[in-house]
Design an enzyme around this catalytic site. Structure first.
Site, mmCIF file in Angstrom:
data_model
loop_
_atom_site.group_PDB
_atom_site.id
_atom_site.type_symbol
_atom_site.label_atom_id
_atom_site.label_comp_id
_atom_site.label_asym_id
_atom_site.label_seq_id
_atom_site.Cartn_x
_atom_site.Cartn_y
_atom_site.Cartn_z
ATOM 1 N N TRP A 101 0.617 -1.241 0.048
ATOM 2 C CA TRP A 101 0.163 -0.053 0.021
ATOM 3 C C TRP A 101 0.838 1.307 0.140
ATOM 4 C CZ3 TRP A 101 -4.383 -1.041 -2.036
ATOM 5 C CH2 TRP A 101 -4.805 -2.334 -1.767
ATOM 6 N N ASP A 168 -1.325 6.405 6.913
ATOM 7 C CA ASP A 168 -2.406 5.676 6.207
ATOM 8 C C ASP A 168 -2.606 4.478 7.482
ATOM 9 O OD1 ASP A 168 -3.979 3.713 5.131
ATOM 10 O OD2 ASP A 168 -2.504 3.282 3.345
ATOM 11 N N LYS A 192 -12.141 -1.848 6.928
ATOM 12 C CA LYS A 192 -11.137 -2.922 7.676
ATOM 13 C C LYS A 192 -11.632 -2.874 8.892
ATOM 14 C CE LYS A 192 -8.364 -3.264 4.009
ATOM 15 N NZ LYS A 192 -7.632 -2.112 3.449
#
Ligand SMILES: *Cc1c(COP(=O)(O)O)cnc(C)c1O
Length: 356
Positions: A101, A168, A192
């Site tokens: 990511w 993040d 999530k």
């Protein structure tokens, strides 16, 4: 029967959240309309979004220097939106390259300015968190991914820096108390650990947003979203409502301290079990192991499909590793009960005895 849900995202939600969301689909708060049918500028929805913002600030212990936004486009849009707002072609931003990511975020930043890699764990397939960062003084910000969902590593404390810190937190948001006020911008796709897919949480320091000089299209401009209180256009009403229900659940269960306590308990059991069974192996540095996503492998790769099949037969979903990594990934987000981890560990022991 309810499955043991180890999905990495979208992932398990608390049962009361699902029940309340389902009820609101029929009739929201007894008003005679579904949550799907109300306008985003009605008093009903304003109450939802304002309570959600307040709970985010309460859980993060943030003061009014920060604004909470609920935006579209997932965490992936933030990869682009952050440099779009804060980087010009002559500027440099520092990024930690610790996983898939973060690597995507780096690529997006390259469209807007220069990227300085502050640290990379690419040499060992992103199986650890490099802690010595090289930070140019003139960098506009430092970007990290606090939990590497795919590789199973996690920053257990935030790095020290004088630069604006951008994090993040998609896969470990609200899983533990953190010094959130060390960050200038925090973002997380909700699917999530804080709700359903379709909304992205952005928490931004107001003075940083106010400093944006470059021309940015309004829908991508943080300052414009702050001024419009997240209602620049139609926000994802239902996803924000599910996030609110999840935030309420976290608070009612005891807040971030309790979430951390449960996560530590689940992860300790899981890692203890795989470490003690010789059929498994893990390449992740022990001190950097994620409490959210455990990534490990079968020593004998030929046993993998049989193990995954056994999991499926026993009502366990989401155990297969990420497509580029392979192996096994067990995600243990806030809503996952300890009993699910216990069930997985018992199954792993049974399988090890049979095949050991
Ligand atoms: C899942 C994930 C993303 C991507 O999120 P989208 O909402 O699908 O864009 C980004 N970063 C991390 C750490 C993730 O776990």
């Amino acid at each position: 029967m309810k499955k043991h849900n180890f999905n990495s995202g979208p992932s398990i939600l608390p049962a009361p959240v699902i029940e309340q969301a389902a009820a609101a689909l029929h009739d929201f708060n007894g008003i005679g309309l579904s949550i799907l049918e109300i306008g985003h500028r009605t008093e009903w929805f304003i109450a939802v979004i304002e309570e959600a913002k307040a709970l985010v600030k309460q859980l993060m212990q943030l003061n009014d220097d920060y604004e909470v936004l609920f935006l579209h486009g997932g965490a992936t849009t933030q990869f682009m939106q952050i440099p779009m707002n804060f980087l010009t072609p002559n500027d440099t931003a520092a990024y930690c390259d610790n996983g898939i990511w973060g690597s995507k975020a780096i690529q997006e930043a390259g469209f807007f300015g220069n990227v300085h890699i502050a640290a990379s764990s690419k040499d060992k397939n992103h199986t650890y968190i490099p802690k010595n960062l090289s930070l140019p003084n003139n960098a506009k910000y430092l970007h990290i991914t606090t939990n590497n969902t795919v590789e199973g590593t996690q920053w257990h404390s935030l790095p020290e820096t004088n630069l604006p810190l951008v994090a993040d937190m998609s896969s470990d948001i609200f899983s533990k108390p953190m010094p959130f006020n060390h960050c200038s911008l925090i973002y997380a796709g909700a699917q999530k650990n804080m709700g359903a897919a379709g909304v992205t949480l952005v928490v931004i320091k107001k003075d940083w947003a106010a400093s944006i000089q470059k021309p940015v299209p309004p829908i991508m401009h943080y300052q414009k979203h702050i001024e419009a209180k997240s209602l620049l256009n139609t926000p994802p009403v239902f996803a924000i409502y599910v996030a609110l229900l999840t935030l309420r659940w976290i608070v009612a269960e005891g807040g971030l301290t309790e979430m951390e306590k449960r996560s530590k308990q689940k992860a300790a059991l899981l890692y203890h079990t795989i470490d003690s069974l010789p059929i498994f192996t893990s390449y992740v540095a022990k001190e950097d192991r994620s409490l959210m996503n455990a990534v490990f492998f079968m020593k004998d790769e030929n046993l993998l499909s049989s193990f995954l099949q056994t999991c499926t037969e026993n009502g366990m979903v989401g155990v297969k590793g990420y497509r580029t990594v392979g192996g096994i990934r067990v995600s243990m987000y806030n809503a996952l009960p300890l009993e699910s981890v216990q069930a997985f560990c018992e199954l792993a022991q049974y399988f090890a005895q049979k095949h050991g």
